[in-house]
Structures are given as structure tokens and as C-alpha cells.
Enzyme design. Sequence first.
Site, PDB file in Angstrom:
ATOM      1  N   LYS A  81       0.864  -1.184   0.000  1.00  0.00           N
ATOM      2  CA  LYS A  81       0.000   0.000   0.000  1.00  0.00           C
ATOM      3  C   LYS A  81       0.896   1.228   0.000  1.00  0.00           C
ATOM      4  O   LYS A  81       1.987   1.207   0.579  1.00  0.00           O
ATOM      5  CB  LYS A  81      -0.856   0.004   1.275  1.00  0.00           C
ATOM      6  CG  LYS A  81      -2.067   0.875   1.207  1.00  0.00           C
ATOM      7  CD  LYS A  81      -3.247   0.161   0.595  1.00  0.00           C
ATOM      8  CE  LYS A  81      -4.448   1.054   0.501  1.00  0.00           C
ATOM      9  NZ  LYS A  81      -5.624   0.335  -0.006  1.00  0.00           N
ATOM     10  N   GLY A 175     -24.506   2.910   4.743  1.00  0.00           N
ATOM     11  CA  GLY A 175     -23.695   3.546   3.699  1.00  0.00           C
ATOM     12  C   GLY A 175     -24.115   3.088   2.322  1.00  0.00           C
ATOM     13  O   GLY A 175     -23.986   1.911   1.976  1.00  0.00           O
ATOM     14  N   GLY A 177     -22.991   4.396  -0.705  1.00  0.00           N
ATOM     15  CA  GLY A 177     -22.090   5.045  -1.662  1.00  0.00           C
ATOM     16  C   GLY A 177     -21.912   4.138  -2.870  1.00  0.00           C
ATOM     17  O   GLY A 177     -22.842   3.426  -3.274  1.00  0.00           O
TER      18      GLY A 177
HETATM   19  P1  NAD Z   1     -18.101   5.605  -0.882  1.00  0.00           P
HETATM   20  O1  NAD Z   1     -17.341   6.745  -0.307  1.00  0.00           O
HETATM   21  O2  NAD Z   1     -18.582   5.686  -2.284  1.00  0.00           O
HETATM   22  O3  NAD Z   1     -19.363   5.258   0.040  1.00  0.00           O
HETATM   23  C1  NAD Z   1     -19.354   5.326   1.429  1.00  0.00           C
HETATM   24  C2  NAD Z   1     -20.707   5.856   1.849  1.00  0.00           C
HETATM   25  O4  NAD Z   1     -20.789   5.783   3.270  1.00  0.00           O
HETATM   26  C3  NAD Z   1     -20.934   7.311   1.443  1.00  0.00           C
HETATM   27  O5  NAD Z   1     -22.209   7.447   0.840  1.00  0.00           O
HETATM   28  C4  NAD Z   1     -20.861   8.034   2.791  1.00  0.00           C
HETATM   29  O6  NAD Z   1     -21.662   9.210   2.819  1.00  0.00           O
HETATM   30  C5  NAD Z   1     -21.387   6.983   3.723  1.00  0.00           C
HETATM   31  N1  NAD Z   1     -21.064   7.182   5.137  1.00  0.00           N
HETATM   32  C6  NAD Z   1     -19.959   7.736   5.684  1.00  0.00           C
HETATM   33  N2  NAD Z   1     -20.052   7.743   7.022  1.00  0.00           N
HETATM   34  C7  NAD Z   1     -21.241   7.180   7.321  1.00  0.00           C
HETATM   35  C8  NAD Z   1     -21.910   6.895   8.544  1.00  0.00           C
HETATM   36  N3  NAD Z   1     -21.377   7.194   9.726  1.00  0.00           N
HETATM   37  N4  NAD Z   1     -23.124   6.300   8.485  1.00  0.00           N
HETATM   38  C9  NAD Z   1     -23.696   5.997   7.290  1.00  0.00           C
HETATM   39  N5  NAD Z   1     -23.109   6.255   6.119  1.00  0.00           N
HETATM   40  C10 NAD Z   1     -21.899   6.836   6.128  1.00  0.00           C
HETATM   41  O7  NAD Z   1     -17.147   4.327  -0.680  1.00  0.00           O
HETATM   42  P2  NAD Z   1     -17.299   2.898  -1.345  1.00  0.00           P
HETATM   43  O8  NAD Z   1     -16.358   2.796  -2.483  1.00  0.00           O
HETATM   44  O9  NAD Z   1     -18.741   2.571  -1.529  1.00  0.00           O
HETATM   45  O10 NAD Z   1     -16.701   1.987  -0.188  1.00  0.00           O
HETATM   46  C11 NAD Z   1     -17.460   1.669   0.968  1.00  0.00           C
HETATM   47  C12 NAD Z   1     -16.620   0.829   1.913  1.00  0.00           C
HETATM   48  O11 NAD Z   1     -16.221  -0.362   1.246  1.00  0.00           O
HETATM   49  C13 NAD Z   1     -15.313   1.500   2.371  1.00  0.00           C
HETATM   50  O12 NAD Z   1     -15.028   1.066   3.677  1.00  0.00           O
HETATM   51  C14 NAD Z   1     -14.284   0.944   1.416  1.00  0.00           C
HETATM   52  O13 NAD Z   1     -12.996   0.952   1.980  1.00  0.00           O
HETATM   53  C15 NAD Z   1     -14.797  -0.473   1.253  1.00  0.00           C
HETATM   54  N6  NAD Z   1     -14.385  -1.106  -0.011  1.00  0.00           N
HETATM   55  C16 NAD Z   1     -14.683  -0.534  -1.202  1.00  0.00           C
HETATM   56  C17 NAD Z   1     -14.294  -1.167  -2.375  1.00  0.00           C
HETATM   57  C18 NAD Z   1     -14.624  -0.572  -3.726  1.00  0.00           C
HETATM   58  O14 NAD Z   1     -14.514  -1.306  -4.734  1.00  0.00           O
HETATM   59  N7  NAD Z   1     -15.042   0.671  -3.821  1.00  0.00           N
HETATM   60  C19 NAD Z   1     -13.591  -2.384  -2.330  1.00  0.00           C
HETATM   61  C20 NAD Z   1     -13.322  -2.960  -1.073  1.00  0.00           C
HETATM   62  C21 NAD Z   1     -13.722  -2.307   0.083  1.00  0.00           C
END
Ligand code: NAD
Length: 343
Positions: A81, A175, A177
Site C-alpha cells: 500500500k 452507507g 455510496g
Molecule cells: P463511498 O465513499 O462511495 O461510500 C461510502 C458511503 O458511506 C458514502 O455514501 C458516505 O456518505 C457513507 N457514510 C460515511 N459515514 C457514514 C456513517 N457514519 N453512516 C452511514 N453512512 C456513512 O465508498 P465505497 O467505495 O462505496 O466503499 C465503501 C466501503 O467499502 C469503504 O469502507 C471501502 O474501503 C470499502 N471497499 C470498497 C471497495 C470498492 O470497490 N469501492 C472495495 C473494497 C472495500
Amino acid sequence: MMDPKQHPSFDGHEDVVFVGGESQGFAGIIAVHSTAIGPAAGGCRIWDYDSVGDALTDALRLSRGMTYKNAMADLPLGGGKAVIYRINTDRVDAFQKFGDAVEKLGGRYITAEDVGATVADMRAIAGRTSYVAGIPKEHGQAGGDPSPMTALGVFVSIKSMLGGSVDGRTIAVQGVGAVGFNLCRLLSAEGAKLVVADVNKANLARAEALGVEIAPVDQIHAVSADLFSPCALGAGLNVQTIPELGAPLICGAANNQLATEEDGARLVARGITYGPDYVVNAGGIINVSAEYLGEAADVVEGRVRAIATRLNTVLDMAKAENIPPHQAADRIVRERIAAAKKN
Ligand code: NAD
């Protein structure tokens, strides 16, 4: 400069390199945790840390996490990383110089996007090194936004934990997102009842269009449901939230869901089954690795669907050995790494 070997999160990392500096216009750290199985792959995070020590903690922990995630996903990759904690020059210039630092490692570390990084940043890196993924590819080739594949891996895992169908089952999603929303779409299409929470109003509105119920952000973990899916930030399963959890099963995308090692045992004590985060959220890295290896897009989906089988193996082992699922997962990975080191 602090000695990474003295850091509490140091775990036999093969290489920890401080990159950049005043004259370079950026500063960061590349941590290569393990190359036992293959080149150390893991994204580059751009974050405004309170201290260089915090940046080092993140680099050490996240790179170790990538070793475990990549090995569990059966990818020919080790774990690494990068974190960039300061940029004080033109962004393209900074990422080109970061690319030079990646190139200098001669392929022991492969970078990609993580929090705070963009496709444009990856393109700047790619001008200086080929050890980079996360750049949109031609039609038919794997690559691009990994979140739909992450969502698919979580979806098949949820389905399996619920005995093969989500129809009529209630799922609380924390969440919505990139991953959470894609997950909701898949769940909703197969008849699940969804309760969601998000701090971001626009993301919430997008999910509402799927006919979901909304819960308060500080209550979503406590919603009475068949399964709770953390898809926001890490450390959501902790000493405060675990006693309040409203579902007997947990399976979501967020990284590092257990705040501490003991929280895995706390879940077991409450009779809650936890699908370990790095087992179920590997869809994104499976996609990124296929991109890096130049594979076709259609090989990715089968590999992501296989996550459900892997999760079953982990949960069966946890039951048979009477240990928390996250420990079962760690054990499987450590055996794989030890076997790779022998060869
Ligand atoms: P993202 O930023 O698009 O979505 C995260 C969402 O969580 C956002 O809508 C944000 O507003 C919301 N959020 C933040 N704090 C919050 C809270 N306290 N309560 C409720 N909602 C809250 O990120 P993502 O890409 O969807 O990733 C989500 C999680 O999955 C992260 O932990 C990321 O590390 C993990 N992840 C993502 C991927 C990927 O392919 N994007 C792969 C592996 C792991």
C-alpha cells in the site's frame, strides 16, 4: 526519520520506503508487506494525516491487510500500500514523481487508486511506470471502477449466508455510496426489504428511488433485520455497537469492520455470525488484478461469484474449530503464505 521496524503495526514488512521530500513536491510512504505469493499490490491513498506517524500506521496496516485480502482471493499477488500525506506542487508533477518511486521498486509494488486518488492521478503515474492499475480499458478488457464487482461479491456472500435467497428478507445497509448503492440494487432486484442510512443526502436520495426505508445514521446497526451490511467506514463493530446490533448475521463491504481483535469474540458471544470483511469485499481487487494482468472482463464475474464458496469454507472452519470467523480466515491465509514461501 522514524524507524518503521520499531512501530507497533510493523509485521515483518519486507520494505517500507519514505518517498518524495521537500524538493519533490510531495511526501509519502510505500509499504511492501509481502511478496511471497506475487508482487505486492494495493492502492495509493491520499490523506491529510495529523502526523507522519499516523500515515505510517495506515501504510503498515493497510499493506498487511492487502496481503491477506489478495491471498484469500487466490490472486497471484502479495500485499502493499502507498500513502501520500503531502502534495505541495502541481498534482500531475507529484504523481509523475510518485510513479518514478514505484518504478524504482522494480515491480515489487503495484499501485492503483484508493481513497483520494483519481483516474487522472493513475494516468500521471502510468507516464513513468507500468506498475499501475486503475486506468479504464478498451471494451471487453477488465478494468475501470471496481465498486460494482465489490458489490457483487458482497451480494453473493449475503445470499449464501441467508441460505440461498434474499427474497422477503430484511437487510440493513450502512452507507449507500459506490458499493452500498450497487449492493442495494442487486438485493432489491431479488426481493429483499432494505433499510438504509447514510450521512450523504444525495446518496440517500438515490437509494430512496429503490423504495428503501431510511433509518437514522446512529441507529442503522440496531435495526431489527435478518442481516446487517456495513458499507461505510471501518471500525463499525465495536464495544459500543455490538451489544446493540439488531441482526444475527453481518456481511458488508467496509474495510476493517472489527475495531479490535476482541470484537470478533464479542460477536461470537452474542451468537452473531460475521462474514470477514476481506473475504467478502475482494471483488474490487479481483477486478483490478484482472486489469493489471490484461485479462478479459468476462473472467472477472466468475471469480467474484466464487467468493461465496470461499466464505462458506471460512465459516465452516470457524464452526469446526470453534474460533471466530476472522481468525479462521487469517489462519487459511497464513497457511497459504507459508506454503508459498517454501516453494
Ligand atoms: P463511498 O465513499 O462511495 O461510500 C461510502 C458511503 O458511506 C458514502 O455514501 C458516505 O456518505 C457513507 N457514510 C460515511 N459515514 C457514514 C456513517 N457514519 N453512516 C452511514 N453512512 C456513512 O465508498 P465505497 O467505495 O462505496 O466503499 C465503501 C466501503 O467499502 C469503504 O469502507 C471501502 O474501503 C470499502 N471497499 C470498497 C471497495 C470498492 O470497490 N469501492 C472495495 C473494497 C472495500
